[in-house]
Scaffold this motif. Structure first.
Motif, PDB file in Angstrom:
ATOM      1  N   ILE A  67       0.841  -1.202   0.000  1.00  0.00           N
ATOM      2  CA  ILE A  67       0.000   0.000   0.000  1.00  0.00           C
ATOM      3  C   ILE A  67       0.875   1.251   0.000  1.00  0.00           C
ATOM      4  CG2 ILE A  67      -1.709   1.330   1.315  1.00  0.00           C
ATOM      5  CD1 ILE A  67      -2.834  -1.420   2.274  1.00  0.00           C
ATOM      6  N   SER A  68       1.957   1.226   0.776  1.00  0.00           N
ATOM      7  CA  SER A  68       2.887   2.365   0.802  1.00  0.00           C
ATOM      8  C   SER A  68       3.475   2.645  -0.568  1.00  0.00           C
ATOM      9  CB  SER A  68       4.040   2.096   1.775  1.00  0.00           C
ATOM     10  OG  SER A  68       3.605   2.121   3.090  1.00  0.00           O
ATOM     11  N   SER A  69       3.819   1.598  -1.304  1.00  0.00           N
ATOM     12  CA  SER A  69       4.412   1.811  -2.622  1.00  0.00           C
ATOM     13  C   SER A  69       3.372   2.245  -3.651  1.00  0.00           C
ATOM     14  CB  SER A  69       5.154   0.560  -3.093  1.00  0.00           C
ATOM     15  OG  SER A  69       4.262  -0.496  -3.331  1.00  0.00           O
ATOM     16  N   GLU A  70       2.151   1.745  -3.516  1.00  0.00           N
ATOM     17  CA  GLU A  70       1.083   2.125  -4.454  1.00  0.00           C
ATOM     18  C   GLU A  70       0.544   3.527  -4.175  1.00  0.00           C
ATOM     19  OE1 GLU A  70      -0.416   0.340  -7.093  1.00  0.00           O
ATOM     20  OE2 GLU A  70       1.221  -1.100  -6.861  1.00  0.00           O
ATOM     21  N   PHE A  71       0.583   3.937  -2.913  1.00  0.00           N
ATOM     22  CA  PHE A  71       0.039   5.237  -2.508  1.00  0.00           C
ATOM     23  C   PHE A  71       1.062   5.982  -1.656  1.00  0.00           C
ATOM     24  CE2 PHE A  71      -3.510   2.402  -3.259  1.00  0.00           C
ATOM     25  CZ  PHE A  71      -4.286   3.159  -4.118  1.00  0.00           C
ATOM     26  N   PRO A  72       2.114   6.506  -2.289  1.00  0.00           N
ATOM     27  CA  PRO A  72       3.177   7.184  -1.529  1.00  0.00           C
ATOM     28  C   PRO A  72       2.679   8.390  -0.737  1.00  0.00           C
ATOM     29  CG  PRO A  72       3.481   7.451  -3.912  1.00  0.00           C
ATOM     30  CD  PRO A  72       2.374   6.472  -3.719  1.00  0.00           C
ATOM     31  N   GLU A  73       1.549   8.945  -1.133  1.00  0.00           N
ATOM     32  CA  GLU A  73       1.020  10.106  -0.408  1.00  0.00           C
ATOM     33  C   GLU A  73       0.570   9.764   1.007  1.00  0.00           C
ATOM     34  OE1 GLU A  73      -2.422   8.713  -3.153  1.00  0.00           O
ATOM     35  OE2 GLU A  73      -0.244   8.660  -3.131  1.00  0.00           O
ATOM     36  N   ILE A  74       0.372   8.476   1.312  1.00  0.00           N
ATOM     37  CA  ILE A  74      -0.003   8.089   2.679  1.00  0.00           C
ATOM     38  C   ILE A  74       1.049   7.182   3.320  1.00  0.00           C
ATOM     39  CG2 ILE A  74      -2.479   8.383   2.329  1.00  0.00           C
ATOM     40  CD1 ILE A  74      -2.669   5.268   2.113  1.00  0.00           C
ATOM     41  N   ALA A  75       2.166   6.971   2.653  1.00  0.00           N
ATOM     42  CA  ALA A  75       3.190   6.042   3.151  1.00  0.00           C
ATOM     43  C   ALA A  75       3.640   6.399   4.565  1.00  0.00           C
ATOM     44  CB  ALA A  75       4.376   6.003   2.198  1.00  0.00           C
ATOM     45  N   VAL A  76       3.857   7.674   4.817  1.00  0.00           N
ATOM     46  CA  VAL A  76       4.342   8.094   6.134  1.00  0.00           C
ATOM     47  C   VAL A  76       3.267   7.884   7.206  1.00  0.00           C
ATOM     48  CG1 VAL A  76       3.697  10.546   6.078  1.00  0.00           C
ATOM     49  CG2 VAL A  76       5.787   9.841   7.219  1.00  0.00           C
TER      50      VAL A  76
END
Length: 82
Positions: A37-46
């Motif tokens: 999910i972090s790689s698919e959606f970097p805007e929420i990775a943090v």
């Protein structure tokens, strides 16, 4: 096979999606789902490190192995309030 991944609260706002379909076939654990999910959606990775992950409506830890029958994943951010 695609699995439904649901985003709640500000995660849905940041991704502009309440839910998506992702191929989780290569994922064996909840932690691997979090990484995907972090790689698919970097805007929420943090944000993902502080989120709870529910698998088939049950909260799981990163080391937990995914069940064979994977219906849905829910990503739930911390809740605050008084």
């Amino acid at each position: 096979m695609l699995t439904t991944v649901k985003f709640f609260a500000f995660l849905a706002e940041k991704t502009n999606k309440a839910e998506v379909k992702l191929n989780l076939q290569q994922c064996r654990t909840v932690g691997e789902v979090r990484e995907l999910i972090s790689s698919e959606f970097p805007e929420i990775a943090v944000d993902l490190s502080s989120c709870m992950i529910a698998v088939n409506m049950e909260f799981q830890q990163d080391q937990d192995v995914l069940p064979e029958e994977l219906i849905e994943i829910a990503v739930i951010p911390p809740v605050s309030g008084g």
